[in-house]
Design an enzyme around this catalytic site. Structure first.
Site, PDB file in Angstrom:
ATOM      1  N   ARG A  29       0.816  -1.225   0.000  1.00  0.00           N
ATOM      2  CA  ARG A  29       0.000   0.000   0.000  1.00  0.00           C
ATOM      3  C   ARG A  29       0.847   1.272   0.000  1.00  0.00           C
ATOM      4  O   ARG A  29       0.408   2.302   0.532  1.00  0.00           O
ATOM      5  CB  ARG A  29      -0.929   0.053   1.221  1.00  0.00           C
ATOM      6  CG  ARG A  29      -2.091  -0.895   1.179  1.00  0.00           C
ATOM      7  CD  ARG A  29      -3.256  -0.316   0.379  1.00  0.00           C
ATOM      8  NE  ARG A  29      -4.265  -1.349   0.163  1.00  0.00           N
ATOM      9  CZ  ARG A  29      -5.330  -1.513   0.938  1.00  0.00           C
ATOM     10  NH1 ARG A  29      -5.554  -0.690   1.923  1.00  0.00           N
ATOM     11  NH2 ARG A  29      -6.167  -2.491   0.690  1.00  0.00           N
ATOM     12  N   ARG A  33      -3.352   6.624   1.030  1.00  0.00           N
ATOM     13  CA  ARG A  33      -3.871   7.857   1.631  1.00  0.00           C
ATOM     14  C   ARG A  33      -2.949   8.556   2.604  1.00  0.00           C
ATOM     15  O   ARG A  33      -3.198   9.696   2.980  1.00  0.00           O
ATOM     16  CB  ARG A  33      -5.216   7.566   2.303  1.00  0.00           C
ATOM     17  CG  ARG A  33      -6.330   7.346   1.306  1.00  0.00           C
ATOM     18  CD  ARG A  33      -7.524   6.694   1.939  1.00  0.00           C
ATOM     19  NE  ARG A  33      -7.171   5.331   2.341  1.00  0.00           N
ATOM     20  CZ  ARG A  33      -8.001   4.486   2.931  1.00  0.00           C
ATOM     21  NH1 ARG A  33      -9.230   4.866   3.227  1.00  0.00           N
ATOM     22  NH2 ARG A  33      -7.612   3.269   3.236  1.00  0.00           N
ATOM     23  N   ARG A  42      -6.423  11.165  -6.077  1.00  0.00           N
ATOM     24  CA  ARG A  42      -7.626  10.370  -5.786  1.00  0.00           C
ATOM     25  C   ARG A  42      -8.883  11.222  -5.935  1.00  0.00           C
ATOM     26  O   ARG A  42      -9.890  10.771  -6.468  1.00  0.00           O
ATOM     27  CB  ARG A  42      -7.468   9.816  -4.368  1.00  0.00           C
ATOM     28  CG  ARG A  42      -8.679   9.204  -3.732  1.00  0.00           C
ATOM     29  CD  ARG A  42      -8.888   7.782  -4.194  1.00  0.00           C
ATOM     30  NE  ARG A  42      -9.929   7.154  -3.391  1.00  0.00           N
ATOM     31  CZ  ARG A  42     -11.218   7.445  -3.494  1.00  0.00           C
ATOM     32  NH1 ARG A  42     -11.636   8.343  -4.368  1.00  0.00           N
ATOM     33  NH2 ARG A  42     -12.100   6.837  -2.725  1.00  0.00           N
ATOM     34  N   ASP A  79      -6.447  -2.937  -7.563  1.00  0.00           N
ATOM     35  CA  ASP A  79      -6.981  -3.586  -6.364  1.00  0.00           C
ATOM     36  C   ASP A  79      -7.249  -5.052  -6.672  1.00  0.00           C
ATOM     37  O   ASP A  79      -7.491  -5.408  -7.824  1.00  0.00           O
ATOM     38  CB  ASP A  79      -8.283  -2.910  -5.906  1.00  0.00           C
ATOM     39  CG  ASP A  79      -8.603  -3.279  -4.462  1.00  0.00           C
ATOM     40  OD1 ASP A  79      -8.068  -2.628  -3.548  1.00  0.00           O
ATOM     41  OD2 ASP A  79      -9.359  -4.254  -4.237  1.00  0.00           O
ATOM     42  N   TYR A 154     -14.666 -11.957  -0.066  1.00  0.00           N
ATOM     43  CA  TYR A 154     -15.390 -10.703  -0.326  1.00  0.00           C
ATOM     44  C   TYR A 154     -16.603 -10.950  -1.230  1.00  0.00           C
ATOM     45  O   TYR A 154     -17.630 -10.307  -1.096  1.00  0.00           O
ATOM     46  CB  TYR A 154     -14.458  -9.660  -0.967  1.00  0.00           C
ATOM     47  CG  TYR A 154     -13.440  -9.103   0.005  1.00  0.00           C
ATOM     48  CD1 TYR A 154     -13.790  -8.093   0.896  1.00  0.00           C
ATOM     49  CD2 TYR A 154     -12.145  -9.589   0.052  1.00  0.00           C
ATOM     50  CE1 TYR A 154     -12.875  -7.586   1.804  1.00  0.00           C
ATOM     51  CE2 TYR A 154     -11.213  -9.095   0.951  1.00  0.00           C
ATOM     52  CZ  TYR A 154     -11.585  -8.094   1.824  1.00  0.00           C
ATOM     53  OH  TYR A 154     -10.671  -7.595   2.725  1.00  0.00           O
TER      54      TYR A 154
HETATM   55  O1  CP3 Z   1       0.047  -1.643  -2.489  1.00  0.00           O
HETATM   56  C1  CP3 Z   1      -0.176  -0.752  -3.326  1.00  0.00           C
HETATM   57  O2  CP3 Z   1       0.219   0.428  -3.211  1.00  0.00           O
HETATM   58  C2  CP3 Z   1      -0.896  -1.158  -4.592  1.00  0.00           C
HETATM   59  C3  CP3 Z   1      -2.310  -1.007  -4.603  1.00  0.00           C
HETATM   60  C4  CP3 Z   1      -3.190  -1.928  -3.772  1.00  0.00           C
HETATM   61  C5  CP3 Z   1      -4.421  -1.477  -3.221  1.00  0.00           C
HETATM   62  N1  CP3 Z   1      -5.069  -2.539  -2.673  1.00  0.00           N
HETATM   63  C6  CP3 Z   1      -4.886  -0.080  -3.265  1.00  0.00           C
HETATM   64  C7  CP3 Z   1      -5.997   0.345  -2.388  1.00  0.00           C
HETATM   65  C8  CP3 Z   1      -3.084  -3.291  -3.476  1.00  0.00           C
HETATM   66  C9  CP3 Z   1      -1.948  -4.249  -3.767  1.00  0.00           C
HETATM   67  C10 CP3 Z   1      -4.281  -3.672  -2.789  1.00  0.00           C
HETATM   68  C11 CP3 Z   1      -4.559  -5.053  -2.344  1.00  0.00           C
HETATM   69  C12 CP3 Z   1      -5.791  -5.337  -1.605  1.00  0.00           C
HETATM   70  N2  CP3 Z   1      -7.026  -4.783  -1.759  1.00  0.00           N
HETATM   71  C13 CP3 Z   1      -5.897  -6.355  -0.611  1.00  0.00           C
HETATM   72  C14 CP3 Z   1      -4.796  -7.278  -0.193  1.00  0.00           C
HETATM   73  C15 CP3 Z   1      -3.849  -6.629   0.744  1.00  0.00           C
HETATM   74  C16 CP3 Z   1      -4.436  -6.230   2.067  1.00  0.00           C
HETATM   75  O3  CP3 Z   1      -4.433  -5.026   2.351  1.00  0.00           O
HETATM   76  O4  CP3 Z   1      -4.863  -7.123   2.832  1.00  0.00           O
HETATM   77  C17 CP3 Z   1      -7.222  -6.346  -0.135  1.00  0.00           C
HETATM   78  C18 CP3 Z   1      -7.789  -7.244   0.915  1.00  0.00           C
HETATM   79  C19 CP3 Z   1      -7.940  -5.358  -0.881  1.00  0.00           C
HETATM   80  C20 CP3 Z   1      -9.378  -5.019  -0.793  1.00  0.00           C
HETATM   81  C21 CP3 Z   1      -9.546  -3.621  -0.355  1.00  0.00           C
HETATM   82  N3  CP3 Z   1      -9.320  -2.509  -1.148  1.00  0.00           N
HETATM   83  C22 CP3 Z   1      -9.969  -3.159   0.916  1.00  0.00           C
HETATM   84  C23 CP3 Z   1     -10.326  -4.054   2.086  1.00  0.00           C
HETATM   85  C24 CP3 Z   1      -9.989  -1.762   0.858  1.00  0.00           C
HETATM   86  C25 CP3 Z   1     -10.469  -0.807   1.914  1.00  0.00           C
HETATM   87  C26 CP3 Z   1      -9.493  -0.682   3.007  1.00  0.00           C
HETATM   88  C27 CP3 Z   1      -9.124   0.728   3.243  1.00  0.00           C
HETATM   89  O5  CP3 Z   1      -7.959   0.911   3.626  1.00  0.00           O
HETATM   90  O6  CP3 Z   1      -9.967   1.625   3.090  1.00  0.00           O
HETATM   91  C28 CP3 Z   1      -9.533  -1.364  -0.415  1.00  0.00           C
HETATM   92  C29 CP3 Z   1      -9.350   0.014  -0.905  1.00  0.00           C
HETATM   93  C30 CP3 Z   1      -7.982   0.410  -1.336  1.00  0.00           C
HETATM   94  N4  CP3 Z   1      -7.160  -0.337  -2.141  1.00  0.00           N
HETATM   95  C31 CP3 Z   1      -7.318   1.641  -1.043  1.00  0.00           C
HETATM   96  C32 CP3 Z   1      -6.074   1.613  -1.707  1.00  0.00           C
HETATM   97  C33 CP3 Z   1      -5.031   2.679  -1.761  1.00  0.00           C
HETATM   98  C34 CP3 Z   1      -7.882   2.785  -0.204  1.00  0.00           C
HETATM   99  C35 CP3 Z   1      -9.092   3.356  -0.830  1.00  0.00           C
HETATM  100  C36 CP3 Z   1      -9.039   4.805  -1.256  1.00  0.00           C
HETATM  101  O7  CP3 Z   1      -7.994   5.372  -1.637  1.00  0.00           O
HETATM  102  O8  CP3 Z   1     -10.113   5.410  -1.257  1.00  0.00           O
END
Ligand code: CP3
Length: 344
Positions: A29, A33, A42, A79, A154
């Site tokens: 990640r 944010r 974003r 994602d 999910y």
């Molecule tokens: O790592 C990186 O920088 C690459 C991008 C990336 C994202 N999600 C961006 C993201 C990667 C590799 C993921 C993987 C991901 N997504 C996983 C596996 C890793 C982990 O964290 O367990 C999972 C379970 C998801 C599903 C997901 N996407 C969730 C549960 C959420 C919400 C959680 C939150 O922090 O709000 C997301 C949203 C998400 N994916 C964000 C980002 C930067 C935040 C949302 C936003 O910017 O509005």
């Protein structure tokens, strides 16, 4: 590590099993944010999925943390839930709620196919090749997908739940239907990862964020077996493909996971003891495993956590990372401090 001349990079050396005084570092990640420039882009994109499917903006946010911190690897901005989205399951992200999906049941699973997958994901593949052109030759580009188990949790629950009980219950009650869902996700993941590797990714990571909630037998069936099939499917076409597996919370099952899936690198979470992690290096490179909360805490606690990991793991093949994603409340100064601690 194909197309690009990064064979001598810290990242490539670690993946090939070489120990280094200064290990490569990137953070799960890392585009997110906690970075003001991410929040800015974003906002421009409108929704989170728009950002994932807009190559220009997705390339921009992928590059932001590389410019700021000079990480050794960039990870494609996307994602894990773009796969269910491509399979036609409605996916949306609501502020403060995380992902929301239209849950699938037996009837919907029976109708799922991977038809048209790569057409839907074409913008993401365009992002991969765009990042590769923007990225310095000595930086690795990582592609990724979610592991079938984690993505399925999910799809069944329609959201994240405390221990993903809905998917576990569904798998107990309707194992054949659940197997069908897993099989569709395995096939889609092979196709998608191969496309990312062909578009310029140097390695790929398979995120199994929810493997730690599975019982012993279920871990074999729903975590190890599908990931082993993905690794096999990818290597059938690209025998040299480098693959990182991250079965979060796998505990004592980490060594079985490496042996039976065949991944090159084992991603570790922060609950794995350093000494145990050192033992795992006998089978190949490990990646991890700093507690993400230490990035919030900062100061001496952060310094100590980093030093203990380096002391224990840099004599073997090692990629420095966190034990899970960096959170929005991490001060940017703490990331700078982390990098200074690692690189001196
Ligand atoms: O790592 C990186 O920088 C690459 C991008 C990336 C994202 N999600 C961006 C993201 C990667 C590799 C993921 C993987 C991901 N997504 C996983 C596996 C890793 C982990 O964290 O367990 C999972 C379970 C998801 C599903 C997901 N996407 C969730 C549960 C959420 C919400 C959680 C939150 O922090 O709000 C997301 C949203 C998400 N994916 C964000 C980002 C930067 C935040 C949302 C936003 O910017 O509005």
């Amino acid at each position: 590590m194909s197309v690009h001349n990064i064979k001598s990079s810290r990242f490539a050396k670690a993946i090939s099993g070489e120990a280094q005084a200064v290990p490569p570092v990137w953070l799960m990640r890392q585009a997110g944010r906690y970075l003001p420039e991410y929040r800015e882009t974003r906002k421009k994109a409108g929704s989170f999925l728009n950002l994932c499917y807009n190559p220009e903006l997705a390339i921009e946010v992928t590059m932001q943390p590389i410019r700021r911190f000079d990480f050794d690897a960039a990870i494609l901005f996307s994602d894990i839930l773009v796969i269910p989205d491509a399979l036609g399951v409605g996916v949306r992200f609501e502020e403060g709620k995380g992902p929301l999906l239209d849950p699938v049941n037996g009837t919907k699973i029976a109708r799922l196919t991977g038809d048209g997958l790569l057409e839907h994901l074409a913008p993401v593949l365009e992002t991969v090749s765009g990042i590769r052109s923007s990225l310095a030759e000595d930086k690795a580009l990582l592609g990724f997908c979610g592991a079938p188990w984690t993505v399925a949790t999910y799809m069944i629950a329609g959201k994240g739940t405390p221990d993903q009980a809905p998917a576990r219950l569904f798998a107990y009650r309707e194992p054949e239907s659940f197997q069908k869902l897993i099989d569709v996700l395995v096939d889609s993941s092979v196709e998608y990862l191969l496309a990312q590797l062909k578009a310029g990714a140097d390695a790929v990571q398979i995120f199994d964020s929810w493997s730690g909630v599975l019982g012993d037998e279920e871990f074999d069936r729903w975590c190890i077996a599908p990931v082993a099939k993905i690794v096999e499917g990818v290597r059938l076409e690209m025998p040299e493909a480098k693959i990182i597996g991250f079965p979060k919370g796998a505990g004592i099952r980490y060594s079985d996971y490496r042996e039976r899936t065949g991944v090159d690198v084992l991603g570790l979470d922060w609950t794995v003891p350093n000494e145990f992690a050192r033992g795992l290096q006998r089978g190949g490179a490990v990646q991890g495993k700093l507690d993400p909360l230490l990035m919030v805490a900062g100061g001496g606690a952060l310094d100590k956590g980093v030093a203990e990991i380096l002391d224990c793991l840099r004599d073997g093949p090692f990629i420095f990372n966190l034990g899970h994603g960096i959170t929005p409340d991490v001060p940017v100064e703490n990331v700078e401090r982390l990098i200074r601690n690692i690189r001196g």
